[in-house]
Scaffold this motif. Structure first.
Motif, PDB file in Angstrom:
ATOM      1  N   THR A 154      -0.094  -0.399  -6.698  1.00  0.00           N
ATOM      2  CA  THR A 154      -0.966  -0.952  -5.777  1.00  0.00           C
ATOM      3  C   THR A 154       0.117  -1.364  -4.465  1.00  0.00           C
ATOM      4  O   THR A 154      -0.066  -1.551  -3.230  1.00  0.00           O
ATOM      5  N   ALA A 155       1.439  -1.775  -4.972  1.00  0.00           N
ATOM      6  CA  ALA A 155       2.468  -2.440  -3.756  1.00  0.00           C
ATOM      7  C   ALA A 155       2.761  -1.286  -2.937  1.00  0.00           C
ATOM      8  O   ALA A 155       2.997  -1.643  -2.052  1.00  0.00           O
ATOM      9  N   SER A 158       0.973  -1.785   0.398  1.00  0.00           N
ATOM     10  CA  SER A 158       1.454  -2.958   1.235  1.00  0.00           C
ATOM     11  C   SER A 158       2.679  -2.648   1.922  1.00  0.00           C
ATOM     12  O   SER A 158       2.943  -2.764   3.134  1.00  0.00           O
TER      13      SER A 158
END
Length: 201
Positions: A154-155, A158
């Motif tokens: 998920t990083a 970002s």
């Protein structure tokens, strides 16, 4: 000027490595590739991708895993086009790098008589390095996401969002800097016609 010279030494080396004619030829070829990639690559491939209901821009701007997963699922029928667009993006990055570097090199040669004016193209080349690096990273994060749709970190979302924001911030300075550099050359050329002086090249 020691500090300034050390900071800009790599871009100075690039400008000095070729003659004005060489940089001109590189600029012309790079411009053709740059524009050709947009017209014959980005435009038709993007249209194909948009038949899914989304574009890669939507993916780059998505901020949640739910949104990203929905876009990736919609991309499945056009994934070949998504991959092709990523390849074209790197071609675009390379062409843009050589185009901007060669144009700034030509400007540097014509403004070399003034230590202050020549800082504009030098700064422009540094900005080009930053923008192309950020664009490459943004493209990499996108590739890592769509190449592993079921278990990407998920990083990466970002990282993709942050890199994209940073890239556009640099680009908003990079393009006006190139424009200013070209205007300075034209002004120097224009004034030299009236005062009878030819800037040292």
């Amino acid at each position: 000027m020691r500090g300034e010279i050390s900071i800009f030494r790599p871009v100075e080396a690039y400008a000095e490595a070729g003659s004005s004619r060489t940089h001109g030829v590189v600029a012309i070829i790079s411009f053709c590739v740059f524009v050709g990639t947009i017209v014959f690559g980005f435009v038709p491939v993007t249209r194909e991708i948009e038949t899914s209901g989304y574009s890669t821009a939507d993916l780059q701007e998505a901020t949640t895993r739910t949104d990203v997963d929905a876009i990736l699922q919609a991309f499945e029928p056009v994934m070949d086009s998504v991959v092709l667009l990523s390849v074209l993006d790197y071609l675009f990055i390379i062409a843009g790098f050589f185009l901007f570097f060669s144009l700034h090199s030509l400007v540097m040669k014509r403004l070399s008589f003034d230590d202050r004016l020549v800082l504009v193209p030098k700064l422009g080349m540094v900005l080009t390095v930053c923008s192309r690096l950020l664009d490459s990273l943004e493209n990499l994060w996108v590739i890592l996401i769509y190449s592993n749709p079921d278990s990407y970190p998920t990083a990466l979302i970002s990282l993709m969002n942050t890199t994209q924001s940073a890239k556009w911030l640099v680009v908003t300075i990079e393009y006006p800097t190139l424009g200013l550099a070209i205007v300075l050359v034209l002004l120097v050329r224009f004034t030299s016609l009236f005062d009878g002086k030819t800037p040292r090249i």
